[in-house]
Design a protein around this motif. Structure first.
Motif, PDB file in Angstrom:
ATOM      1  N   THR A 101      56.658  38.094  55.323  1.00  0.00           N
ATOM      2  CA  THR A 101      56.304  39.243  54.495  1.00  0.00           C
ATOM      3  C   THR A 101      55.579  38.759  53.266  1.00  0.00           C
ATOM      4  OG1 THR A 101      58.406  39.122  53.345  1.00  0.00           O
ATOM      5  CG2 THR A 101      58.304  40.590  55.248  1.00  0.00           C
ATOM      6  N   PRO A 103      55.252  40.787  50.106  1.00  0.00           N
ATOM      7  CA  PRO A 103      55.454  42.034  49.357  1.00  0.00           C
ATOM      8  C   PRO A 103      54.541  42.093  48.160  1.00  0.00           C
ATOM      9  CG  PRO A 103      57.299  40.526  49.005  1.00  0.00           C
ATOM     10  CD  PRO A 103      56.417  39.897  50.047  1.00  0.00           C
ATOM     11  N   GLU A 248      63.303  32.932  51.335  1.00  0.00           N
ATOM     12  CA  GLU A 248      63.519  34.287  51.830  1.00  0.00           C
ATOM     13  C   GLU A 248      64.653  34.304  52.846  1.00  0.00           C
ATOM     14  OE1 GLU A 248      60.792  37.944  53.621  1.00  0.00           O
ATOM     15  OE2 GLU A 248      60.241  35.860  54.018  1.00  0.00           O
ATOM     16  N   TYR A 252      67.384  39.300  56.066  1.00  0.00           N
ATOM     17  CA  TYR A 252      66.972  40.350  55.129  1.00  0.00           C
ATOM     18  C   TYR A 252      65.562  40.034  54.632  1.00  0.00           C
ATOM     19  CZ  TYR A 252      71.639  42.397  54.914  1.00  0.00           C
ATOM     20  OH  TYR A 252      72.834  43.027  55.232  1.00  0.00           O
ATOM     21  N   GLY A 254      62.125  40.123  52.905  1.00  0.00           N
ATOM     22  CA  GLY A 254      61.754  40.814  51.670  1.00  0.00           C
ATOM     23  C   GLY A 254      62.713  40.547  50.533  1.00  0.00           C
ATOM     24  N   ARG A 255      63.863  39.908  50.835  1.00  0.00           N
ATOM     25  CA  ARG A 255      64.812  39.514  49.790  1.00  0.00           C
ATOM     26  C   ARG A 255      64.755  37.993  49.620  1.00  0.00           C
ATOM     27  NH1 ARG A 255      68.992  42.877  47.887  1.00  0.00           N
ATOM     28  NH2 ARG A 255      68.915  44.991  48.743  1.00  0.00           N
ATOM     29  N   VAL A 267      67.700  39.102  46.053  1.00  0.00           N
ATOM     30  CA  VAL A 267      67.160  40.275  45.371  1.00  0.00           C
ATOM     31  C   VAL A 267      65.819  40.614  46.019  1.00  0.00           C
ATOM     32  CG1 VAL A 267      66.445  41.272  43.171  1.00  0.00           C
ATOM     33  CG2 VAL A 267      68.284  39.590  43.213  1.00  0.00           C
ATOM     34  N   SER A 268      65.568  41.900  46.226  1.00  0.00           N
ATOM     35  CA  SER A 268      64.299  42.338  46.805  1.00  0.00           C
ATOM     36  C   SER A 268      63.144  41.904  45.916  1.00  0.00           C
ATOM     37  CB  SER A 268      64.285  43.861  46.965  1.00  0.00           C
ATOM     38  OG  SER A 268      65.293  44.277  47.852  1.00  0.00           O
ATOM     39  N   TYR A 269      62.022  41.614  46.563  1.00  0.00           N
ATOM     40  CA  TYR A 269      60.854  41.131  45.825  1.00  0.00           C
ATOM     41  C   TYR A 269      60.397  42.157  44.800  1.00  0.00           C
ATOM     42  CZ  TYR A 269      56.212  39.376  44.785  1.00  0.00           C
ATOM     43  OH  TYR A 269      55.096  38.913  44.130  1.00  0.00           O
ATOM     44  N   GLN A 270      60.051  41.644  43.621  1.00  0.00           N
ATOM     45  CA  GLN A 270      59.530  42.478  42.540  1.00  0.00           C
ATOM     46  C   GLN A 270      58.228  41.858  42.040  1.00  0.00           C
ATOM     47  OE1 GLN A 270      62.618  42.699  39.572  1.00  0.00           O
ATOM     48  NE2 GLN A 270      64.171  43.325  41.054  1.00  0.00           N
ATOM     49  N   TYR A 275      60.378  37.757  37.853  1.00  0.00           N
ATOM     50  CA  TYR A 275      60.961  37.588  39.189  1.00  0.00           C
ATOM     51  C   TYR A 275      60.394  36.336  39.852  1.00  0.00           C
ATOM     52  CZ  TYR A 275      62.381  38.537  43.994  1.00  0.00           C
ATOM     53  OH  TYR A 275      62.936  38.440  45.242  1.00  0.00           O
TER      54      TYR A 275
END
Length: 288
Positions: A101, A103, A248, A252, A254-255, A267-270, A275
């Motif tokens: 991913t 993001p 990653e 999960y 994207g986290r 933690v989800s990508y920001q 981050y």
């Protein structure tokens, strides 16, 4: 004395046939005139209104001819912008079958597109995590990507270079080095991922593995379950910082692992510089 001739008394009203009209009150004639004038005004107004309604307004009932713009773009004044090509990335599978991913933030892309004339700057804020090419970490503690074969490594923070991953009370925290025992708990054996050989797992000195539970990174014994293997598998992604990687979660996507209050968690990508800095780590020579 001169003689005065006596005048005969005036004739009474009943003798000459004239007498006051006592059948109506004074001013009645004026009232009748005013009433007649008011009635005539009302009649004239009603007649004018009736005439105006019966005559159609040709100018107002005839619609204007359509313009070229109306013919080309359809009715209405609102126009909707075409959807941009930038949007949430769709996870794609690489040759090994692992989801990759990248993001991104659609809001930041929209904001940059809405500011014509500005030159985008190359900075960590524009970097996107992508699959990292595994290579052996460099000597001297300079860091590098995750090694291909099992190797002892310590994991150092990018924005806190004096702090390392450290197992404390079963959880992984970002701590400074404190003595030989701290060095041993801050050294891990990096092996192929338990759930995906293209990714990586971290084994502690006492044979446990780092896995996430409730999105917190901790050291647990391998129970052989599929869930444990997935929780203990992390895939290296290219970081915005040279020589660093982002890790990653295998189950999960994207986290990513990042530190918050010096606690390692998923933690989800920001799309923020903080981050990217908190989730960037360098695998360096072992402390122990």
């Amino acid at each position: 004395m001169p003689e005065t001739t006596p005048q005969p008394p005036p004739h009474p009203s009943w003798e000459n046939g004239w007498g006051p009209d006592t059948s109506r009150a004074p001013g009645t004639r004026r009232l009748w005139l005013a009433g007649t004038l008011a009635i005539a005004t009302v009649v004239a107004c009603v007649t004018a209104i009736a005439v105006s309604r019966t005559t159609p307004d040709q100018a107002s009932t005839t619609p204007p001819p359509p313009t070229d713009a109306a013919l080309d773009h359809g009715p209405g004044l609102l126009s909707f912008a075409s959807p941009t090509a930038t949007g949430p990335a769709t996870p794609a599978k690489d040759k090994s079958g692992m989801l990759t991913t990248s993001p991104t933030s659609s809001s930041s892309a929209t904001a940059s597109a809405a500011a014509p004339g500005t030159t985008p700057k190359t900075s960590p804020s524009s970097a996107k995590p992508s699959k990292a090419s595994p290579s052996k970490g460099s000597s001297g503690g300079s860091g590098g990507s995750t090694p291909q074969s099992p190797a002892h490594r310590s994991v150092r923070s990018v924005n806190y270079p004096d702090r390392y991953w450290h197992v404390s009370d079963g959880y992984v925290k970002l701590d400074p080095v404190r003595g030989s025992e701290s060095r041993e708990d801050s050294t891990f054996t990096v092996v192929k991922g338990l759930a995906n050989s293209s990714c990586y797992s971290f084994r502690t000195s006492d044979g446990k593995y780092l896995r996430h539970r409730n999105f917190l990174l901790r050291a647990d014994g391998n129970d052989g379950s599929s869930l444990f293997k997935q929780d203990a598998t992390f895939c290296a992604r290219t970081s915005a910082y040279s020589g660093a990687v982002m890790l990653e979660s295998a189950n999960y996507p994207g986290r990513f692992l990042r530190h918050q209050n010096f606690q390692l968690k998923l933690v989800s990508y920001q799309d923020s510089d903080l981050y990217r800095a908190d989730s960037a780590f360098r695998l360096v020579d072992p402390l122990a």
